[in-house]
Design a protein around this motif. Structure first.
Motif, short mmCIF file in Angstrom:
data_model
loop_
_atom_site.label_atom_id
_atom_site.label_comp_id
_atom_site.label_asym_id
_atom_site.label_seq_id
_atom_site.Cartn_x
_atom_site.Cartn_y
_atom_site.Cartn_z
N ASP A 19 -5.83 5.18 0.91
CA ASP A 19 -5.37 3.86 0.48
C ASP A 19 -4.77 3.92 -0.92
O ASP A 19 -5.34 4.53 -1.83
N GLY A 20 -3.61 3.30 -1.07
CA GLY A 20 -2.96 3.23 -2.36
C GLY A 20 -2.12 4.43 -2.72
O GLY A 20 -1.57 4.49 -3.81
N HIS A 21 -2.03 5.43 -1.83
CA HIS A 21 -1.27 6.64 -2.13
C HIS A 21 -0.23 6.97 -1.06
O HIS A 21 0.14 8.12 -0.90
N GLU A 22 0.23 5.97 -0.35
CA GLU A 22 1.16 6.23 0.74
C GLU A 22 2.46 6.84 0.24
O GLU A 22 2.91 7.85 0.72
N GLY A 23 3.09 6.19 -0.74
CA GLY A 23 4.31 6.72 -1.34
C GLY A 23 5.47 6.83 -0.37
O GLY A 23 5.37 6.49 0.80
N VAL A 24 6.58 7.33 -0.90
CA VAL A 24 7.81 7.48 -0.14
C VAL A 24 8.39 8.85 -0.44
O VAL A 24 8.42 9.28 -1.59
N SER B 99 20.35 20.02 -1.10
CA SER B 99 19.40 19.11 -0.48
C SER B 99 18.25 18.97 -1.47
O SER B 99 17.67 19.96 -1.90
N VAL B 100 17.97 17.72 -1.84
CA VAL B 100 16.96 17.43 -2.85
C VAL B 100 15.86 16.60 -2.20
O VAL B 100 16.14 15.60 -1.55
N VAL B 101 14.61 17.03 -2.35
CA VAL B 101 13.46 16.28 -1.83
C VAL B 101 12.75 15.65 -3.01
O VAL B 101 12.40 16.35 -3.97
N ILE B 102 12.56 14.33 -2.95
CA ILE B 102 11.85 13.65 -4.03
C ILE B 102 10.75 12.77 -3.45
O ILE B 102 10.78 12.40 -2.28
N GLU B 103 9.78 12.48 -4.30
CA GLU B 103 8.70 11.57 -3.93
C GLU B 103 8.62 10.46 -4.95
O GLU B 103 8.81 10.69 -6.14
N GLY B 104 8.37 9.25 -4.46
CA GLY B 104 8.23 8.10 -5.33
C GLY B 104 7.18 7.15 -4.77
O GLY B 104 6.70 7.34 -3.65
N ARG B 105 6.86 6.13 -5.53
CA ARG B 105 5.87 5.15 -5.08
C ARG B 105 6.47 4.13 -4.12
O ARG B 105 5.75 3.52 -3.33
N SER B 106 7.80 3.93 -4.20
CA SER B 106 8.44 2.93 -3.34
C SER B 106 9.90 3.32 -3.10
O SER B 106 10.45 4.18 -3.80
N ALA C 37 15.47 4.69 -5.08
CA ALA C 37 16.83 4.17 -5.28
C ALA C 37 17.21 4.20 -6.76
O ALA C 37 18.34 4.56 -7.11
N ARG C 38 16.29 3.84 -7.64
CA ARG C 38 16.55 3.89 -9.08
C ARG C 38 16.81 5.33 -9.54
O ARG C 38 17.70 5.58 -10.35
N PHE C 39 16.02 6.27 -9.02
CA PHE C 39 16.23 7.67 -9.37
C PHE C 39 17.65 8.10 -8.98
O PHE C 39 18.36 8.71 -9.77
N VAL C 40 18.05 7.76 -7.76
CA VAL C 40 19.38 8.17 -7.28
C VAL C 40 20.47 7.51 -8.11
O VAL C 40 21.41 8.18 -8.57
N SER C 41 20.36 6.21 -8.34
CA SER C 41 21.44 5.49 -9.03
C SER C 41 21.48 5.73 -10.54
O SER C 41 22.55 5.76 -11.14
N GLU C 42 20.32 5.91 -11.17
CA GLU C 42 20.28 6.03 -12.62
C GLU C 42 20.22 7.47 -13.14
O GLU C 42 20.65 7.74 -14.26
N LYS C 43 19.68 8.38 -12.37
CA LYS C 43 19.53 9.75 -12.84
C LYS C 43 20.42 10.73 -12.09
O LYS C 43 21.22 11.45 -12.69
N LEU C 44 20.30 10.77 -10.77
CA LEU C 44 20.99 11.80 -9.99
C LEU C 44 22.50 11.57 -9.93
O LEU C 44 23.28 12.47 -10.25
#
Length: 166
Positions: free
Chosen positions: A62-67, A109-116, A121-128
């Motif tokens: 619980d609380g660690h599902e992530g994306v 090919s880049v694999v990332i993990e996030g909380r949501s 989306a923020r990582f892709v648009s603001e950093k990558l």
């Protein structure tokens, strides 16, 4: 790098279950525990064994599902360093778990993990996508893991769908 037959056997065994003791592995390859420990240490020293990891089914916590997302990245390689420079810039981000040079329509090919999904989306648009060499990205979200690194993910749930037959 050429390995001995025993070293190769050790790698195959530990890849399947890295929690086995040197004594157990030694019995499997017909070596003493001390000799097995020495061989394993040599594999670690030569960076053939890089790490030991636990496979965790986070959706059960619980609380660690992530994306998790897999992002196809089209880049412009730089003269003299090819794809290595941009790959290094990408893998230095904390969100990035893996980066692979690929054949086909996309270069990396880049694999990332996030909380949501929003965080990804923020990582892709603001950093990558703001990196100079990045031309385009395509993001794929992992919806369900069935098998990862050779390990099956059992949901423990029975299929409750009604069987329909003609």
């Amino acid at each position: 790098m050429k390995l001995t037959e025993k070293e190769t056997e050790i790698l195959e065994i530990l890849e399947g279950n890295s929690r086995l003791t040197a004594e157990t592995v030694g019995k499997m390859i017909e070596c003493t525990a001390e000799e097995t420990e020495r061989l394993i240490q040599g594999l670690e020293d030569r960076k053939i064994i890089i790490d030991y990891q636990a496979t965790v089914d986070w959706k059960k916590v619980d609380g660690h599902e992530g994306v998790t997302a897999m992002i196809d990245v089209k880049v412009t390689p730089k003269r003299g360093v090819g794809f290595d420079d941009i790959a290094e810039r990408i893998y230095r981000f904390n969100e990035v778990k893996s980066v692979y040079l690929m054949s086909g329509a996309y270069d990396l090919s880049v694999v990332i993990e996030g909380r949501s999904m929003s965080e990804v989306a923020r990582f892709v648009s603001e950093k990558l996508s703001t990196l100079d060499s990045v031309l385009s990205t395509t993001t794929h979200f992992i919806l369900k893991k069935y098998k990862h690194d050779g390990k099956l993910y059992d949901s423990g749930e029975e299929d409750r769908r009604m069987m329909v037959t003609p």
